[in-house]
Design a protein around this motif. Structure first.
Motif, PDB file in Angstrom:
ATOM      1  N   GLY A  83       0.801  -1.213   0.000  1.00 52.50           N
ATOM      2  CA  GLY A  83       0.000   0.000   0.000  1.00 52.50           C
ATOM      3  C   GLY A  83       0.834   1.263   0.000  1.00 52.50           C
ATOM      4  N   ALA A  84       2.146   1.123  -0.129  1.00 47.21           N
ATOM      5  CA  ALA A  84       3.035   2.284  -0.127  1.00 47.21           C
ATOM      6  C   ALA A  84       3.020   2.973  -1.488  1.00 47.21           C
ATOM      7  CB  ALA A  84       4.455   1.851   0.224  1.00 47.21           C
ATOM      8  N   LEU A  85       3.377   4.247  -1.500  1.00 44.92           N
ATOM      9  CA  LEU A  85       3.546   5.012  -2.726  1.00 44.92           C
ATOM     10  C   LEU A  85       5.037   5.086  -3.020  1.00 44.92           C
ATOM     11  CD1 LEU A  85       0.942   7.873  -2.129  1.00 44.92           C
ATOM     12  CD2 LEU A  85       0.693   5.815  -3.537  1.00 44.92           C
ATOM     13  N   LEU A  86       5.458   4.416  -4.090  1.00 46.47           N
ATOM     14  CA  LEU A  86       6.876   4.281  -4.400  1.00 46.47           C
ATOM     15  C   LEU A  86       7.293   5.272  -5.481  1.00 46.47           C
ATOM     16  CD1 LEU A  86       7.048   0.373  -4.556  1.00 46.47           C
ATOM     17  CD2 LEU A  86       7.420   1.869  -2.575  1.00 46.47           C
ATOM     18  N   PRO A  87       8.553   5.685  -5.479  1.00 42.80           N
ATOM     19  CA  PRO A  87       9.040   6.559  -6.555  1.00 42.80           C
ATOM     20  C   PRO A  87       8.884   5.879  -7.910  1.00 42.80           C
ATOM     21  CG  PRO A  87      10.614   6.467  -4.735  1.00 42.80           C
ATOM     22  CD  PRO A  87       9.582   5.411  -4.464  1.00 42.80           C
ATOM     23  N   CYS A  88       8.551   6.649  -8.912  1.00 41.99           N
ATOM     24  CA  CYS A  88       8.334   6.108 -10.249  1.00 41.99           C
ATOM     25  C   CYS A  88       9.670   5.884 -10.951  1.00 41.99           C
ATOM     26  CB  CYS A  88       7.468   7.065 -11.061  1.00 41.99           C
ATOM     27  SG  CYS A  88       7.206   6.542 -12.768  1.00 41.99           S
ATOM     28  N   ALA A  89       9.867   4.660 -11.470  1.00 45.98           N
ATOM     29  CA  ALA A  89      11.100   4.330 -12.185  1.00 45.98           C
ATOM     30  C   ALA A  89      10.859   4.168 -13.685  1.00 45.98           C
ATOM     31  CB  ALA A  89      11.703   3.048 -11.611  1.00 45.98           C
ATOM     32  N   HIS A  90       9.654   4.444 -14.151  1.00 45.81           N
ATOM     33  CA  HIS A  90       9.324   4.318 -15.574  1.00 45.81           C
ATOM     34  C   HIS A  90      10.005   5.448 -16.356  1.00 45.81           C
ATOM     35  CE1 HIS A  90       6.784   4.403 -19.216  1.00 45.81           C
ATOM     36  NE2 HIS A  90       6.552   3.128 -18.954  1.00 45.81           N
ATOM     37  N   PRO A  91      10.395   5.197 -17.620  1.00 44.35           N
ATOM     38  CA  PRO A  91      11.033   6.260 -18.419  1.00 44.35           C
ATOM     39  C   PRO A  91      10.211   7.541 -18.511  1.00 44.35           C
ATOM     40  CG  PRO A  91      11.305   4.146 -19.502  1.00 44.35           C
ATOM     41  CD  PRO A  91      10.408   3.901 -18.327  1.00 44.35           C
ATOM     42  N   ALA A  92       8.886   7.433 -18.419  1.00 45.15           N
ATOM     43  CA  ALA A  92       8.049   8.638 -18.483  1.00 45.15           C
ATOM     44  C   ALA A  92       8.259   9.541 -17.280  1.00 45.15           C
ATOM     45  CB  ALA A  92       6.577   8.248 -18.580  1.00 45.15           C
ATOM     46  N   CYS A  93       8.887   9.005 -16.235  1.00 41.91           N
ATOM     47  CA  CYS A  93       9.078   9.771 -15.000  1.00 41.91           C
ATOM     48  C   CYS A  93      10.503  10.297 -14.881  1.00 41.91           C
ATOM     49  CB  CYS A  93       8.744   8.909 -13.788  1.00 41.91           C
ATOM     50  SG  CYS A  93       7.126   8.118 -13.870  1.00 41.91           S
ATOM     51  N   ASP A  94      11.193  10.486 -16.005  1.00 45.13           N
ATOM     52  CA  ASP A  94      12.591  10.908 -15.970  1.00 45.13           C
ATOM     53  C   ASP A  94      12.777  12.305 -15.393  1.00 45.13           C
ATOM     54  OD1 ASP A  94      13.562   8.572 -16.916  1.00 45.13           O
ATOM     55  OD2 ASP A  94      13.792   9.224 -18.999  1.00 45.13           O
ATOM     56  N   ASP A  95      11.756  13.155 -15.508  1.00 47.74           N
ATOM     57  CA  ASP A  95      11.890  14.505 -14.965  1.00 47.74           C
ATOM     58  C   ASP A  95      12.093  14.430 -13.456  1.00 47.74           C
ATOM     59  OD1 ASP A  95      11.475  15.492 -17.471  1.00 47.74           O
ATOM     60  OD2 ASP A  95       9.326  15.808 -17.195  1.00 47.74           O
ATOM     61  N   PRO A  96      12.719  15.451 -12.855  1.00 52.39           N
ATOM     62  CA  PRO A  96      12.864  15.453 -11.394  1.00 52.39           C
ATOM     63  C   PRO A  96      11.509  15.258 -10.728  1.00 52.39           C
ATOM     64  CG  PRO A  96      14.147  17.217 -12.370  1.00 52.39           C
ATOM     65  CD  PRO A  96      13.334  16.620 -13.484  1.00 52.39           C
ATOM     66  N   PRO A  97      11.442  14.404  -9.705  1.00 52.40           N
ATOM     67  CA  PRO A  97      10.147  14.064  -9.111  1.00 52.40           C
ATOM     68  C   PRO A  97       9.472  15.216  -8.394  1.00 52.40           C
ATOM     69  CG  PRO A  97      11.943  13.148  -7.820  1.00 52.40           C
ATOM     70  CD  PRO A  97      12.559  13.698  -9.065  1.00 52.40           C
ATOM     71  N   GLY A  98      10.220  16.214  -7.943  1.00 53.27           N
ATOM     72  CA  GLY A  98       9.611  17.319  -7.220  1.00 53.27           C
ATOM     73  C   GLY A  98       9.304  16.944  -5.783  1.00 53.27           C
ATOM     74  N   THR A  99       8.991  17.940  -4.990  1.00 49.76           N
ATOM     75  CA  THR A  99       8.715  17.716  -3.572  1.00 49.76           C
ATOM     76  C   THR A  99       7.347  18.231  -3.153  1.00 49.76           C
ATOM     77  OG1 THR A  99       9.801  19.809  -3.027  1.00 49.76           O
ATOM     78  CG2 THR A  99      11.161  17.807  -2.978  1.00 49.76           C
ATOM     79  N   SER A 100       6.573  18.749  -4.080  1.00 55.91           N
ATOM     80  CA  SER A 100       5.253  19.264  -3.732  1.00 55.91           C
ATOM     81  C   SER A 100       4.368  19.213  -4.966  1.00 55.91           C
ATOM     82  CB  SER A 100       5.356  20.701  -3.210  1.00 55.91           C
ATOM     83  OG  SER A 100       5.863  21.556  -4.221  1.00 55.91           O
ATOM     84  N   GLY A 101       3.130  19.631  -4.770  1.00 56.33           N
ATOM     85  CA  GLY A 101       2.193  19.632  -5.878  1.00 56.33           C
ATOM     86  C   GLY A 101       1.326  18.393  -5.877  1.00 56.33           C
ATOM     87  N   PRO A 102       0.407  18.292  -6.822  1.00 56.05           N
ATOM     88  CA  PRO A 102      -0.531  17.172  -6.865  1.00 56.05           C
ATOM     89  C   PRO A 102       0.177  15.816  -6.884  1.00 56.05           C
ATOM     90  CG  PRO A 102      -1.204  18.890  -8.388  1.00 56.05           C
ATOM     91  CD  PRO A 102       0.143  19.286  -7.882  1.00 56.05           C
ATOM     92  N   VAL A 103      -0.441  14.851  -6.213  1.00 56.24           N
ATOM     93  CA  VAL A 103       0.086  13.491  -6.158  1.00 56.24           C
ATOM     94  C   VAL A 103      -0.584  12.695  -7.279  1.00 56.24           C
ATOM     95  CG1 VAL A 103       0.426  11.455  -4.719  1.00 56.24           C
ATOM     96  CG2 VAL A 103       0.314  13.728  -3.664  1.00 56.24           C
TER      97      VAL A 103
END
Length: 537
Positions: free
Chosen positions: A105-125
């Motif tokens: 049930g955890a929310l894990l960092p995205c490792a897909h190529p579409a998520c190459d941009d910096p993940p950011g620390t705020s904003g919509p989930v």
């Protein structure tokens, strides 16, 4: 912890539920009338109500978009979900893409190529919801079990002080095909629990019956459909409610906004499942979208069409029609406008006021945690393929005990854990069981609860019930309380017959596990005075 035992009713006696007698020398529990009178007297002398439940510290809550896929033949996530999440982040210029881990049930960092941009620390989930392994299990109940776990996890994400924290009042559920069933069941539970209803539910070609619904389907198509219907039919999610038991996806009264994009008849039958019109939603009929030259909208194109309303990118011929098309309560026919419809009428898209839904035709939520739906497959009637069973497999669930034919079968050493679920406030846990073979008469049935994220096999945080197995018995039911800090949260459950198998093996059948509403918030009717929050005169 002491179990709460009730007196058998006439209904119990007719179905063979045996009364549970107190142990020799034990003080009998007071009768309900005495207990209620004592409770009222205690309150009358000004001792006050139970103390408020403490809540965890709260961080900054963010809006969230949950993207839920449908049937996955490969049991893996498709690229389109990540591409849609990335398009939303690019359009907003902020946000975090996270991947839902179905095991914890955890929310894990995205490792897909579409998520190459910096993940950011705020904003919509932006949550890529993964229930791929469950979605292709050819059994019943798995879509509702996935929803049960996701609902519990959403509640946890809304309470957690760790980043990210989800604002349930700004939740947008986007579901394609069977994913619309999962999201609809999540929305239903949020409303039933008195929590904030989703701000928006978007259903993309919702599908709840496995094959093509069309009466014109060929004999071959119907044969294929019939062969797999039991595994891909989601009508069971509402089986407790005759008012809408014929639907797996429902537009609920209380939703902030519900837009439904659907179409039919692109490819033959089972090769291209049809979407459905949903009473109460704002329906967009996409059947005629396309140019008739190979660009018609099929089942898997609908989420691609929606993604283009996010990105504004080039589209196949005939997919969009420039110019605003007026709203109509009965629904809109295609072609639709790329800059007006789809994501543009969401809170985050924010450029166009949404067309109205049809509240008079929306369905009132009748979900009740005390019915069998309160704990998915608590009556063990839904059987999966192999050793997988809805509710008792996936989402943290599993174990060695066998589920099926309306019971859980445990021999000495067996256990089974339920996947993540939500504990409704002011409810007891109720377990009904019978003893087929007591063995040497020195065994016991143990029921434990644990935190939602506890790994499979380790759900032993707190033992709620210890039931001696001394002799063969007919059906009996017992209840136990959840702690105040467990209520209104996600949890898991373990049922176990501890010990090692030997010449004399215990055989116990658990017939039902579920919730029972309390008459008073702290369980006065149980007769267990240790559970009372006030003293009696």
């Amino acid at each position: 912890m002491a179990s709460h035992r009730r007196r058998p009713t006439s209904h119990d006696l007719r179905r063979g539920v045996a009364p549970i007698r107190p142990a020799p020398g034990a003080r009998p529990a007071p009768r309900r009338g005495v207990v209620v009178a004592a409770a009222i007297a205690a309150l009358a002398v000004g001792l006050g109500p139970a103390p408020a439940r403490p809540g965890p510290p709260r961080g900054v809550a963010e809006p969230a978009v949950v993207i839920t896929h449908g049937f996955s033949l490969s049991g893996t996530l498709a690229d389109w979900m990540f591409d849609l999440a990335d398009a939303i982040r690019d359009r907003l210029g902020t946000g975090r893409i996270v991947v839902y881990d179905p095991g914890s049930g955890a929310l894990l960092p995205c490792a897909h190529p579409a998520c190459d941009d910096p993940p950011g620390t705020s904003g919509p989930v932006l949550v890529v919801m993964d229930w791929a392994e469950q979605s292709n299990d050819l059994g019943s109940g798995f879509s509702e079990a996935a929803a049960e776990a996701l609902f519990a996890d959403l509640v946890e994400w809304s309470l957690a002080d760790a980043d990210p924290r989800v604002d349930l009042a700004r939740l947008h559920l986007v579901g394609h095909s069977r994913g619309a069933v999962v999201n609809g069941e999540v929305a239903e539970r949020l409303i039933a629990a008195g929590l904030p209803a989703p701000a928006q539910m978007t259903t993309l070609d919702p599908h709840d019956t496995g094959g093509n619904r069309s009466a014109q389907a060929s004999g071959v198509e119907l044969a294929i459909y019939g062969a797999v219907r039991g595994g891909l039919d989601d009508l069971d999610v509402n089986q407790e409610h005759p008012e809408y038991s014929d639907r797996g996806v429902v537009s609920w009264s209380g939703l902030g906004y519900h837009d439904n994009f659907w179409r039919t008849g692109c490819l033959p039958g089972f090769l291209d499942p049809d979407g459905i019109f949903l009473d109460g939603a704002m329906n967009f009929d996409m059947t005629t979208v396309g140019d008739g030259q190979g660009n018609d909208i099929c089942h898997s194109d609908v989420h691609g069409w929606y993604a283009l309303t996010v990105s504004g990118g080039p589209a196949p011929a005939g997919w969009f029609n420039p110019g605003i098309v007026g709203c109509a309560v009965s629904g809109r026919d295609a072609p639709l406008d790329q800059t007006v419809d789809g994501f543009n009428s969401s809170e985050l898209g924010g450029t166009v006021p949404p067309c109205p839904t049809d509240p008079p035709n929306q369905q009132t939520v009748l979900f009740d945690f005390t019915l069998r739906e309160g704990l998915v497959n608590g009556a063990f009637e839904r059987v999966g393929s192999g050793s997988s069973d809805a509710g008792w497999s996936y989402a943290g669930g599993g174990g060695t005990a066998t589920v099926g034919s309306g019971e859980m079968m445990l021999d000495t050493g067996d256990f089974r854990e339920h996947g993540r679920f939500y504990v409704p406030p002011d409810h007891l846990l109720r377990v009904c069981y019978r003893v087929e073979d007591p063995g040497d008469g020195d065994g016991s049935l143990a029921v434990s609860s644990c935190a939602a994220a506890t790994p499979l096999g380790s759900c032993i945080d707190r033992q709620m019930l210890t039931l001696p197995i001394e002799e063969a018995s007919a059906s009996r039911c017992v209840e136990a309380s959840f702690l105040a800090e467990e209520q209104g949260r996600g949890a898991r459950l373990r049922i176990e017959l501890p010990g090692r198998r030997g010449p004399s093996t215990v055989d116990v059948r658990v017939e039902e596990v579920g919730f029972l509403a309390t008459l008073f918030a702290d369980g006065f009717e149980s007769g267990d005075s240790s559970a009372w929050s006030v003293a009696t005169p």
